[in-house]
Design a protein around this motif. Structure first.
Motif, PDB file in Angstrom:
ATOM      1  N   LEU A  95     -25.358 -26.260  31.973  1.00 36.24           N
ATOM      2  CA  LEU A  95     -26.466 -26.874  31.233  1.00 36.24           C
ATOM      3  C   LEU A  95     -26.060 -27.118  29.780  1.00 36.24           C
ATOM      4  O   LEU A  95     -26.387 -28.168  29.206  1.00 36.24           O
ATOM      5  N   SER A  96     -25.338 -26.178  29.193  1.00 35.96           N
ATOM      6  CA  SER A  96     -24.867 -26.358  27.810  1.00 35.96           C
ATOM      7  C   SER A  96     -23.947 -27.574  27.708  1.00 35.96           C
ATOM      8  O   SER A  96     -24.035 -28.364  26.752  1.00 35.96           O
ATOM      9  N   ARG A 108     -26.053 -30.692  27.918  1.00 38.70           N
ATOM     10  CA  ARG A 108     -26.750 -30.936  26.652  1.00 38.70           C
ATOM     11  C   ARG A 108     -25.817 -31.564  25.629  1.00 38.70           C
ATOM     12  O   ARG A 108     -26.192 -32.482  24.895  1.00 38.70           O
ATOM     13  N   SER A 109     -24.586 -31.057  25.598  1.00 45.34           N
ATOM     14  CA  SER A 109     -23.603 -31.602  24.670  1.00 45.34           C
ATOM     15  C   SER A 109     -23.239 -33.037  25.034  1.00 45.34           C
ATOM     16  O   SER A 109     -23.112 -33.905  24.165  1.00 45.34           O
ATOM     17  N   THR A 167     -25.081 -35.298  26.859  1.00 48.53           N
ATOM     18  CA  THR A 167     -26.195 -36.251  26.741  1.00 48.53           C
ATOM     19  C   THR A 167     -26.814 -36.275  25.353  1.00 48.53           C
ATOM     20  O   THR A 167     -27.532 -37.220  25.011  1.00 48.53           O
ATOM     21  N   ASP A 203     -29.123 -34.239  24.442  1.00 44.86           N
ATOM     22  CA  ASP A 203     -30.540 -33.927  24.631  1.00 44.86           C
ATOM     23  C   ASP A 203     -30.652 -32.526  25.234  1.00 44.86           C
ATOM     24  O   ASP A 203     -29.815 -32.137  26.066  1.00 44.86           O
ATOM     25  N   PRO A 204     -31.681 -31.755  24.885  1.00 43.32           N
ATOM     26  CA  PRO A 204     -31.837 -30.409  25.456  1.00 43.32           C
ATOM     27  C   PRO A 204     -32.086 -30.403  26.961  1.00 43.32           C
ATOM     28  O   PRO A 204     -31.808 -29.403  27.628  1.00 43.32           O
ATOM     29  N   LEU A 205     -32.654 -31.476  27.507  1.00 37.25           N
ATOM     30  CA  LEU A 205     -32.925 -31.650  28.939  1.00 37.25           C
ATOM     31  C   LEU A 205     -33.988 -30.699  29.464  1.00 37.25           C
ATOM     32  O   LEU A 205     -35.017 -31.113  29.997  1.00 37.25           O
ATOM     33  N   THR A 263     -37.544 -32.428  29.119  1.00 31.41           N
ATOM     34  CA  THR A 263     -37.801 -33.213  27.920  1.00 31.41           C
ATOM     35  C   THR A 263     -38.174 -34.639  28.332  1.00 31.41           C
ATOM     36  O   THR A 263     -37.931 -35.051  29.476  1.00 31.41           O
ATOM     37  N   ALA A 311     -35.197 -36.319  29.783  1.00 31.28           N
ATOM     38  CA  ALA A 311     -34.879 -35.834  31.124  1.00 31.28           C
ATOM     39  C   ALA A 311     -35.818 -36.441  32.161  1.00 31.28           C
ATOM     40  O   ALA A 311     -35.395 -36.795  33.265  1.00 31.28           O
TER      41      ALA A 311
END
Length: 309
Positions: free
Chosen positions: A39-40, A43-44, A46, A48-50, A61, A64
């Motif tokens: 997931l990290s 996030r990096s 995209t 975006d935190p997702l 988000t 997402a």
């Protein structure tokens, strides 16, 4: 420009579908820590935190939510590209778990025959049956199940479907019940006993109640249970009358007496449904033909068109 790691695509699809790191880890067979690292990376990649925490849950988000369906489509397309063509399908070597969403009545009636037929043709295939709390296409669209079996509900226009058989409701009581001695049961006699009904939602009203109402009659609902197996168990050990699909008694339980209802109700069309992403997948097509063949063999006193719609 650095090319993105396409291995992240499957993880992205699963994370957005599960909305949970733990749930995604279970589906992908990873540890929770490995899924958190993935997931990290997403996030990096995209920017975006997702997934963000909201109380005890994780929510998507806006970004997402916007890419969720595209991620599903891309994931399914990638899987399809990397599977063998139909000419290369080798059932003897096929290793796959198919998820089939159905009610308990279908599993009781057809589960054993389906499992035996699948094992004979493809020994390494596993059929996993899951419950269906609602009649929507969400599980099919999100790739959480391969087939949905039952009465067509709130399905989108893209969902493919095929009739398996037509069922009807019948009454069931224990052997020795006063109604078991009736050769021509009347509607008045039918409502003279208490009833156990199956309801997964708040309403216990069904087509049989409409037919009885036309005759000025009403059932006395003494018990409400979530499944047909529970209804049969109660009927077998009480004077209550159960209402179940006729297909449920393909493997007829000992100690029960089944009878035709004294009022006319419409037939129930039981179908199998799938998402168009699986349409040309050779293994999925084999599964659909297997389900069709077993259902019509076990409950095949009626003929249906062979074409898939």
């Amino acid at each position: 420009m650095t090319e993105p790691d396409l291995n992240l695509l499957i993880a992205l699809d699963v994370l957005l579908a599960e909305r949970s790191v733990a749930g995604a880890a279970r589906r992908l067979g990873l540890s929770a820590s490995a899924m958190s690292r993935t997931l990290s990376r997403l996030r990096s990649t995209t920017g975006d935190p997702l997934l963000v925490r909201a109380g005890r849950q994780m929510v998507l988000t806006p970004y997402a939510e916007a890419i969720r369906e595209r991620a599903q489509n891309a994931s399914f397309e990638a899987r399809a590209l990397l599977r063998p063509s139909s000419a290369e399908l080798n059932l003897a070597r096929l290793e796959r778990t198919f998820l089939i969403r159905s009610n308990d009545g279908f599993v009781v009636a057809f589960g054993a025959a389906l499992i035996a037929a699948a094992a004979q043709a493809a020994p390494s295939v596993c059929l996993r049956f899951t419950p269906k709390p609602e009649k929507t296409s969400n599980a099919l669209r999100e790739g959480r199940v391969d087939l949905e079996i039952g009465v067509v509900g709130d399905m989108g226009p893209e969902i493919r479907l095929q009739t398996l058989f037509r069922d009807r409701f019948i009454g069931v009581v224990r052997n020795g019940h006063p109604l078991a001695r009736k050769k021509a049961l009347t509607a008045q006699e039918y409502v003279s006993f208490g009833h156990v009904v199956v309801a997964r939602r708040n309403s216990t009203h069904g087509p049989v109640d409409d037919a009885l109402a036309d005759a000025g009659l009403k059932r006395k609902i003494a018990a409400v249970v979530p499944g047909f197996s529970a209804a049969l168990a109660i009927a077998q050990n009480s004077d209550l009358v159960a209402l179940i699909p006729a297909s449920f008694l393909i493997a007829e339980p000992v100690g029960l007496y089944a009878f035709e209802l004294p009022v006319k109700t419409r037939e129930i069309t039981i179908s199998q449904m799938w998402h168009p992403r699986s349409e040309v997948d050779p293994a999925h097509r084999w599964l659909r033909q297997l389900v069709l063949g077993v259902c019509r063999s076990e409950f095949g006193h009626k003929r249906f068109p062979e074409n898939e719609n």
